[in-house]
Every structure is written in structure tokens, then in C-alpha cells.
Design a protein around this motif. Structure first.
Motif, short mmCIF file in Angstrom:
data_model
loop_
_atom_site.label_atom_id
_atom_site.label_comp_id
_atom_site.label_asym_id
_atom_site.label_seq_id
_atom_site.Cartn_x
_atom_site.Cartn_y
_atom_site.Cartn_z
N SER A 167 0.82 -1.21 0.00
CA SER A 167 0.00 0.00 0.00
C SER A 167 0.85 1.26 0.00
CB SER A 167 -0.94 0.00 1.22
OG SER A 167 -0.22 0.24 2.42
N LEU A 168 2.09 1.15 0.45
CA LEU A 168 3.03 2.27 0.43
C LEU A 168 3.84 2.33 -0.87
CD1 LEU A 168 4.46 2.08 4.07
CD2 LEU A 168 2.70 3.63 3.20
N GLY A 169 3.61 1.36 -1.74
CA GLY A 169 4.35 1.31 -2.99
C GLY A 169 5.61 0.49 -2.89
N LEU A 170 5.80 -0.22 -1.78
CA LEU A 170 7.00 -1.03 -1.57
C LEU A 170 6.78 -2.46 -2.06
CD1 LEU A 170 7.79 0.06 2.10
CD2 LEU A 170 8.84 0.96 0.01
N ASN A 171 7.86 -3.20 -2.13
CA ASN A 171 7.75 -4.63 -2.35
C ASN A 171 7.21 -5.29 -1.08
OD1 ASN A 171 8.88 -4.45 -4.98
ND2 ASN A 171 10.95 -4.45 -4.09
#
Length: 280
Positions: A167-171
């Protein structure tokens, strides 16, 4: 008043377009302080200079004495909640030991040491390491009292899920995707002790923070925030450790009108500018 408005700061009245008019002594009409009075003015100037020097020497002596007085500490506060005059006087105690890449250790067994520990622990709690399981567990084991570590590991495993990272754009593992830089950085602005005893301290840390993903087309750009982390700490195993902690928003300043940097500029800044070790 700006420097340009200060007659003395601009080298006298020359070039200001003002004309100084001297009235007879005792007339009270000179808005610039009265007419010259001959040789007595130089004597009075000398007395004034000597007086200022004496006061300065006395102030320095008083400040140095404050650092040697055992009753002087950062634990108390003066009138209206202001810190004591000796709050930042040197204590002679090394406040913290630091090793690059590791959370600082070696805090003094006093209020100064507790504040130093709390500031550095706030940095660790706001770091990118908290988003990956391995580094998160290492952080918890380093800064929390041993009796709290197991339950915290379980609680944060439920909070920092692969879905949350995505949701934070991380893997899923908390790392940044290729071409992006993950930014999570906390900067302590100040600390204060709210409760104190020999082996227990409650310390509040006022912080500014950065969080987001720097990179082209990022859906979670880096943003800033202000918050206060309050830590109840205890002296255990010859070190200050966190027992419990909480966080609330603010105090927050009025946002400035600075132009936001590009994603590339932000990523470069985070990579080039390292953090600090904090010591009270």
C-alpha cells in the motif's frame, strides 16, 4: 529593524541623508541623545565598557559553576516551565557511544542519558528498517526492555504485513522497487523529561519526519509530518530501555511556501545526507 536601518550598523550617519542637529546642553531637544559634553563623555564610555566586561566575566563564572553543581540538571524547570539556566551546561559525562550503522549505546544513568537514548530510539523507530522483518526485530531487541520484545515482535508482524508494504508502494518484503528510493526518516527537535526517578524516566521527543517513495510516477511521494513520541524507560542491563511508547501529532508549525523538490532531488538528498547521533 533591518541592518540597513541601523545607523551604527551602517557605519554612522554618513550616506543616510539625515542631519544631526545639536542643541545646547540640557535643552532635551536632541533626538539622538543630546549634545557632546567634552572630555567627560570619553570617561563615561570607558566606565561603561569596563562595567560590561565585569558583568560578562561574572556571567561566565556563574555558568561554569552551574555545570559543577550536582543540584543542576536537565530534570528541573524554572518559572513558567522554562529550562534552568544550567540545562545545557557541560556535565563532564560522555552522553553516548556511537558506531556507524548501529543504534548508539552507552548512555549515562541519569536524565541526560535517558534523553539521549530516547532521541536516538525515536530515530530508530522512524527508520526504513522497521518495514523489514529481520531489521525490525533487531531494532526491537536493541531498544526495548527484554520482557517486551516478544510481544512487540508479534504485534508489529501483524501491522507491517506484505499488504501494508504494498500500500506504500514497496515490495512485499519492505524494500523499494527498482528505480525508487524509500524514505522514512525521523529527526528529533528536542526532548523533555516528564517523570523521573533513579531507574525510571518518561521522556517526550518532539520530532519532524519524512515518509514516502521518491521516484518518477510515485503514487506516494515523500511528505513531511510533525509528532511527539513519549517513551516510558527503565534502567535495565546497564542501559536505558523502552518499556512502553506512544505517539501523537504535533506540535506542527505553519507550512512554509518552499517549492517542493523533484523526486530525483529528494532521492539524491536522502542518499547523500546521512543522519546524526543525538546527545543531550
Amino acid at each position: 529593524m533591518s541592518l540597513g536601518d541601523d545607523p551604527e550598523g551602517s557605519g554612522g550617519y554618513g550616506g543616510t541623508g539625515q542631519t544631526r542637529t545639536r542643541y545646547p546642553e540640557g535643552s532635551g531637544g536632541d533626538v539622538y541623545g543630546g549634545a557632546r559634553r567634552g572630555g567627560r563623555s570619553s570617561s563615561r564610555s570607558l566606565v561603561t565598557v569596563v562595567g560590561v566586561v565585569v558583568l560578562l566575566i561574572a556571567a561566565i563564572a556563574f555558568a561554569n559553576r552551574g555545570g559543577d553543581d550536582p543540584s543542576s540538571s536537565t530534570e528541573g524547570a524554572g518559572a513558567a516551565g522554562q529550562p534552568k539556566a544550567s540545562a545545557t551546561a557541560p556535565s563532564g559525562t560522555k552522553p553516548v557511544q556511537s558506531t556507524p550503522g548501529l543504534i548508539p549505546t552507552g548512555y549515562a544513568h541519569n536524565a541526560q542519558g535517558a534523553q539521549s537514548a530516547a532521541a536516538n530510539y525515536a530515530v530508530a523507530l522512524g527508520s526504513t528498517g522497521l518495514f523489514a522483518k529481520t531489521t525490525r526485530d533487531s531494532i526491537l531487541q536493541a531498544i526495548f526492555t527484554p520482557s517486551r520484545v516478544t510481544s512487540l515482535e508479534a504485534a508489529l508482524d501483524k501491522a507491517y504485513t506484505p499488504q501494508f508494504n504494498e500500500s506504500l508502494g514497496l515490495n512485499k518484503d519492505g524494500s523499494a522497487p527498482t528505480g525508487y528510493t524509500f524514505v522514512s526518516r525521523t529527526t528529533p527537535m528536542g526532548t523533555k523529561v516528564t517523570q523521573t526517578s533513579a531507574d525510571d524516566m518518561t521522556v517526550a521527543v518532539w520530532c519532524g519526519g519524512l515518509l514516502g517513495l521518491a521516484g518518477q510516477n510515485s503514487t506516494n511521494p515523500v511528505t513531511s509530518s510533525w509528532f511527539t513520541i513519549t517513551m516510558k524507560m527503565e534502567w535495565t542491563g546497564n542501559a536505558w530501555k523502552i518499556v512502553t511508547h506512544s505517539q501523537k501529532e504535533g506540535p506542527s508549525p505553519v507550512p512554509g511556501d518552499d517549492k517542493a523538490s523533484s523526486a530525483d532531488e529528494m532521492a539524491k538528498a536522502v542518499e547523500e545526507y546521512g543522519g546524526f547521533t543525538y546527545a543531550r
